[in-house]
Design an enzyme around this catalytic site. Structure first.
Site, mmCIF file in Angstrom:
data_model
loop_
_atom_site.group_PDB
_atom_site.id
_atom_site.type_symbol
_atom_site.label_atom_id
_atom_site.label_comp_id
_atom_site.label_asym_id
_atom_site.label_seq_id
_atom_site.Cartn_x
_atom_site.Cartn_y
_atom_site.Cartn_z
ATOM 1 N N SER A 58 -84.558 -122.637 -45.543
ATOM 2 C CA SER A 58 -83.707 -122.066 -44.490
ATOM 3 C C SER A 58 -82.887 -120.880 -44.989
ATOM 4 C CB SER A 58 -82.747 -123.160 -44.008
ATOM 5 O OG SER A 58 -81.711 -122.604 -43.254
ATOM 6 N N GLU A 112 -80.002 -120.527 -44.219
ATOM 7 C CA GLU A 112 -78.686 -121.091 -44.504
ATOM 8 C C GLU A 112 -78.470 -121.188 -46.024
ATOM 9 O OE1 GLU A 112 -76.321 -121.809 -42.260
ATOM 10 O OE2 GLU A 112 -74.951 -123.024 -43.453
ATOM 11 N N TYR A 149 -75.596 -129.092 -45.716
ATOM 12 C CA TYR A 149 -76.984 -128.835 -45.285
ATOM 13 C C TYR A 149 -77.615 -127.756 -46.170
ATOM 14 C CZ TYR A 149 -80.740 -126.764 -42.469
ATOM 15 O OH TYR A 149 -81.943 -126.242 -42.040
HETATM 16 P P1 NAP Z 1 -84.833 -130.282 -35.287
HETATM 17 O O1 NAP Z 1 -85.233 -129.929 -33.899
HETATM 18 O O2 NAP Z 1 -83.437 -130.733 -35.559
HETATM 19 O O3 NAP Z 1 -85.845 -131.406 -35.815
HETATM 20 C C1 NAP Z 1 -85.575 -132.149 -36.958
HETATM 21 C C2 NAP Z 1 -86.605 -133.259 -37.063
HETATM 22 O O4 NAP Z 1 -86.328 -134.050 -38.226
HETATM 23 C C3 NAP Z 1 -86.598 -134.223 -35.870
HETATM 24 O O5 NAP Z 1 -87.919 -134.541 -35.531
HETATM 25 C C4 NAP Z 1 -85.880 -135.444 -36.444
HETATM 26 O O6 NAP Z 1 -86.195 -136.651 -35.805
HETATM 27 C C5 NAP Z 1 -86.450 -135.432 -37.854
HETATM 28 N N1 NAP Z 1 -85.690 -136.297 -38.760
HETATM 29 C C6 NAP Z 1 -84.340 -136.381 -38.910
HETATM 30 N N2 NAP Z 1 -84.036 -137.344 -39.800
HETATM 31 C C7 NAP Z 1 -85.214 -137.892 -40.221
HETATM 32 C C8 NAP Z 1 -85.541 -138.936 -41.118
HETATM 33 N N3 NAP Z 1 -84.602 -139.619 -41.774
HETATM 34 N N4 NAP Z 1 -86.841 -139.221 -41.307
HETATM 35 C C9 NAP Z 1 -87.809 -138.549 -40.633
HETATM 36 N N5 NAP Z 1 -87.564 -137.544 -39.763
HETATM 37 C C10 NAP Z 1 -86.277 -137.221 -39.553
HETATM 38 O O7 NAP Z 1 -85.123 -129.064 -36.263
HETATM 39 P P2 NAP Z 1 -86.074 -127.776 -36.041
HETATM 40 O O8 NAP Z 1 -85.263 -126.694 -35.459
HETATM 41 O O9 NAP Z 1 -87.337 -128.191 -35.422
HETATM 42 O O10 NAP Z 1 -86.327 -127.359 -37.565
HETATM 43 C C11 NAP Z 1 -87.415 -127.895 -38.302
HETATM 44 C C12 NAP Z 1 -87.100 -127.787 -39.787
HETATM 45 O O11 NAP Z 1 -86.874 -126.430 -40.129
HETATM 46 C C13 NAP Z 1 -85.845 -128.530 -40.230
HETATM 47 O O12 NAP Z 1 -86.079 -128.994 -41.542
HETATM 48 C C14 NAP Z 1 -84.771 -127.464 -40.255
HETATM 49 O O13 NAP Z 1 -83.744 -127.806 -41.161
HETATM 50 C C15 NAP Z 1 -85.586 -126.276 -40.720
HETATM 51 N N6 NAP Z 1 -85.108 -124.957 -40.277
HETATM 52 C C16 NAP Z 1 -84.856 -124.725 -38.970
HETATM 53 C C17 NAP Z 1 -84.460 -123.462 -38.554
HETATM 54 C C18 NAP Z 1 -84.203 -123.146 -37.102
HETATM 55 O O14 NAP Z 1 -83.560 -122.128 -36.834
HETATM 56 N N7 NAP Z 1 -84.688 -123.946 -36.173
HETATM 57 C C19 NAP Z 1 -84.325 -122.445 -39.506
HETATM 58 C C20 NAP Z 1 -84.602 -122.717 -40.837
HETATM 59 C C21 NAP Z 1 -85.017 -123.979 -41.215
HETATM 60 P P3 NAP Z 1 -85.403 -137.145 -34.475
HETATM 61 O O15 NAP Z 1 -85.991 -136.331 -33.337
HETATM 62 O O16 NAP Z 1 -85.720 -138.580 -34.394
HETATM 63 O O17 NAP Z 1 -83.964 -136.825 -34.691
HETATM 64 O O1 G4F Z 2 -76.736 -122.430 -33.693
HETATM 65 P P1 G4F Z 2 -76.006 -122.849 -34.910
HETATM 66 O O2 G4F Z 2 -75.467 -124.234 -34.925
HETATM 67 O O3 G4F Z 2 -77.005 -122.560 -36.105
HETATM 68 P P2 G4F Z 2 -76.817 -122.353 -37.693
HETATM 69 O O4 G4F Z 2 -75.577 -122.987 -38.195
HETATM 70 O O5 G4F Z 2 -77.014 -120.914 -37.980
HETATM 71 O O6 G4F Z 2 -78.047 -123.216 -38.259
HETATM 72 C C1 G4F Z 2 -79.353 -123.115 -37.684
HETATM 73 O O7 G4F Z 2 -80.061 -122.103 -38.358
HETATM 74 C C2 G4F Z 2 -80.303 -122.365 -39.761
HETATM 75 C C3 G4F Z 2 -81.048 -121.151 -40.304
HETATM 76 O O8 G4F Z 2 -80.136 -120.196 -40.753
HETATM 77 C C4 G4F Z 2 -81.121 -123.633 -39.857
HETATM 78 F F1 G4F Z 2 -81.439 -123.860 -41.153
HETATM 79 C C5 G4F Z 2 -80.330 -124.781 -39.282
HETATM 80 O O9 G4F Z 2 -81.118 -125.974 -39.341
HETATM 81 C C6 G4F Z 2 -80.030 -124.478 -37.820
HETATM 82 O O10 G4F Z 2 -81.240 -124.467 -37.111
HETATM 83 O O11 G4F Z 2 -74.767 -121.867 -35.181
HETATM 84 C C7 G4F Z 2 -74.944 -120.466 -35.252
HETATM 85 C C8 G4F Z 2 -73.582 -119.793 -35.334
HETATM 86 C C9 G4F Z 2 -72.626 -120.335 -36.406
HETATM 87 O O12 G4F Z 2 -72.052 -119.248 -37.072
HETATM 88 C C10 G4F Z 2 -71.550 -121.071 -35.625
HETATM 89 O O13 G4F Z 2 -70.264 -121.076 -36.243
HETATM 90 O O14 G4F Z 2 -72.896 -119.982 -34.081
HETATM 91 C C11 G4F Z 2 -71.524 -120.237 -34.352
HETATM 92 N N1 G4F Z 2 -70.937 -120.929 -33.206
HETATM 93 C C12 G4F Z 2 -69.877 -120.480 -32.462
HETATM 94 N N2 G4F Z 2 -69.571 -121.359 -31.505
HETATM 95 C C13 G4F Z 2 -71.327 -122.111 -32.710
HETATM 96 C C14 G4F Z 2 -70.470 -122.380 -31.626
HETATM 97 N N3 G4F Z 2 -72.325 -122.945 -33.060
HETATM 98 C C15 G4F Z 2 -72.489 -124.080 -32.340
HETATM 99 N N4 G4F Z 2 -73.498 -124.910 -32.675
HETATM 100 N N5 G4F Z 2 -71.657 -124.397 -31.277
HETATM 101 C C16 G4F Z 2 -70.635 -123.585 -30.888
HETATM 102 O O15 G4F Z 2 -69.900 -123.871 -29.953
#
Ligand code: NAP
Ligand code: G4F
Length: 326
Positions: free
Chosen positions: A127, A129, A151
């Site tokens: 990520s 992050e 995280y």
């Molecule tokens: P998500 O929607 O939060 O999905 C996370 C998945 O992990 C869900 O299927 C969840 O299951 C499963 N999980 C949680 N705890 C678990 C456990 N103990 N054992 C097995 N499975 C478990 O995340 P996403 O946005 O699809 O992201 C997919 C991956 O990419 C994650 O690893 C995330 O950290 C990473 N990532 C995401 C982003 C982004 O912007 N979306 C960016 C960079 C990296 P449940 O549905 O049962 O909760």
């Molecule tokens: O949407 P966010 O919660 O995503 P964040 O923290 O960037 O993390 C996501 O992206 C990562 C990749 O860089 C992934 F690895 C991670 O699993 C996840 O998918 O927040 C984005 C931004 C933050 O700066 C937060 O402080 O939005 C700001 N924010 C402002 N108000 C808020 C809010 N975020 C959330 N969730 N809710 C608010 O009300």
């Protein structure tokens, strides 16, 4: 027919990746946690051909059993506690799942592959992050990692463990350092979906205001459908490697509010948005913007959906959902 195992199949990316692999002719296996996971029905609708296997990333024994059943050619480790804000309050669990869960999956692959460690291709969901307090703009594969949340720290552990298994055991293990990617399937806790859902409710007269945290943070937002394609491309390469996946453009939360409210005809949203300190984080990641030129050059990957189109797609989907709900 190639076989693929996806952990996190009930998440946003898991569902898009499952669809892509199904289109590519794979037999898809998905890991689902919990004894009565409420998302099973959704996954079965979206991925009717996928075989769901029940287990948890914290349970190596379960993962070994699942590897025996799925016997995959490719493993995509997407499972994680992925909500950054949640990770401060649940640092131990985040470490167990997001960090040690990745180690368990690597171990399960290594043990199952036996004397042919390179025979199973492994993808780790790293990520942006991990860049946290950024040391370089834009961020690329070689940028110093400086995570700012439990995280982020867990993802750094999993990232280096993936590299270590590649270097120690010759595994075909790749990490995708993905910047934020969104879609109508995004969880409601993340800021883009919170805004698209809130704006749709305001448009339908079901909600008066959106309560937000830090509006100054900047993110490089892309479309999840584009990003899962990059995951798959990484595992089709002869040599495993790590890649940044990003659009190369960054926008603030204010920009996000501008586009989302404009979609429902509101140009000045100040009366509809209030501030609550509870949404601030103990340590913020202020600016993310990625340089995906390595992915473009080596994978031929480029994003197809830009920021405005993405947010409009999400608002439209939530407007339709609100309409359906009545
Ligand atoms: P998500 O929607 O939060 O999905 C996370 C998945 O992990 C869900 O299927 C969840 O299951 C499963 N999980 C949680 N705890 C678990 C456990 N103990 N054992 C097995 N499975 C478990 O995340 P996403 O946005 O699809 O992201 C997919 C991956 O990419 C994650 O690893 C995330 O950290 C990473 N990532 C995401 C982003 C982004 O912007 N979306 C960016 C960079 C990296 P449940 O549905 O049962 O909760
Ligand atoms: O949407 P966010 O919660 O995503 P964040 O923290 O960037 O993390 C996501 O992206 C990562 C990749 O860089 C992934 F690895 C991670 O699993 C996840 O998918 O927040 C984005 C931004 C933050 O700066 C937060 O402080 O939005 C700001 N924010 C402002 N108000 C808020 C809010 N975020 C959330 N969730 N809710 C608010 O009300």
């Amino acid at each position: 027919m190639k076989r693929a195992l996806i952990t996190g199949v009930t998440g946003q990316d898991g569902m898009y990746l499952g669809e892509l692999l199904d289109r590519e002719g794979y037999e898809v296996f998905g890991l689902v946690r919990g004894q009565n996971n409420p998302k099973v029905g959704v996954v079965q609708k979206i991925l009717p051909n996928a075989k769901l296997l029940f287990g948890d990333l914290t349970d190596l024994g379960a993962l070994l059993r699942i590897m025996d059943v799925a016997n995959p050619d490719e493993v995509y480790n997407l499972g994680a506690i992925s909500f950054v804000a949640h990770s401060w309050e649940n640092a131990g669990m985040t470490t167990d799942v997001t960090a040690k869960g990745a180690l368990n999956m690597l171990e399960a692959v290594r043990i199952h592959a036996g004397s042919k460690p390179e025979s199973i291709r492994f993808y780790q969901a790293s990520s942006s992050e991990m860049f946290g307090k950024v040391h370089e703009v834009p961020q690329k594969e070689s940028t110093l990692l400086w995570p700012r949340s439990p995280y982020g720290v867990s993802k750094v552990y999993a990232h280096y463990m993936t590299i270590n298994y590649r270097e120690s055991y010759g595994m075909h293990a790749s990490s995708g350092i993905l910047f934020n990617h969104e879609s109508p399937r995004r969880g409601i806790e993340f800021v883009t979906r919170k805004v698209s859902d809130g704006v749709a409710r305001i448009a339908r007269g079901k909600q008066d205001k959106l309560t937000m945290g830090n509006l100054a943070a900047s993110r490089d937002w892309g479309f999840a459908g584009d990003y899962v394609r990059a995951m798959w491309l990484m595992l089709q390469q002869p040599v495993a490697d790590d890649f940044v996946i990003a659009t190369g453009k960054t926008h603030t939360i204010r920009d996000l509010l501008d586009v989302a409210f404009a979609r429902i005809g509101i140009s000045d949203w100040s009366d509809y948005v209030s501030y609550d300190k509870q949404y601030e984080r103990p340590a913020e990641v202020d600016l993310l913007i990625g340089d995906a030129s390595k992915a473009k050059e080596k994978l031929g990957w480029e994003p197809t959906v830009q920021f405005k189109e993405l947010i409009e797609m999400m608002v439209d989907a939530d407007l339709a959902l609100q309409e359906q709900e009545g």
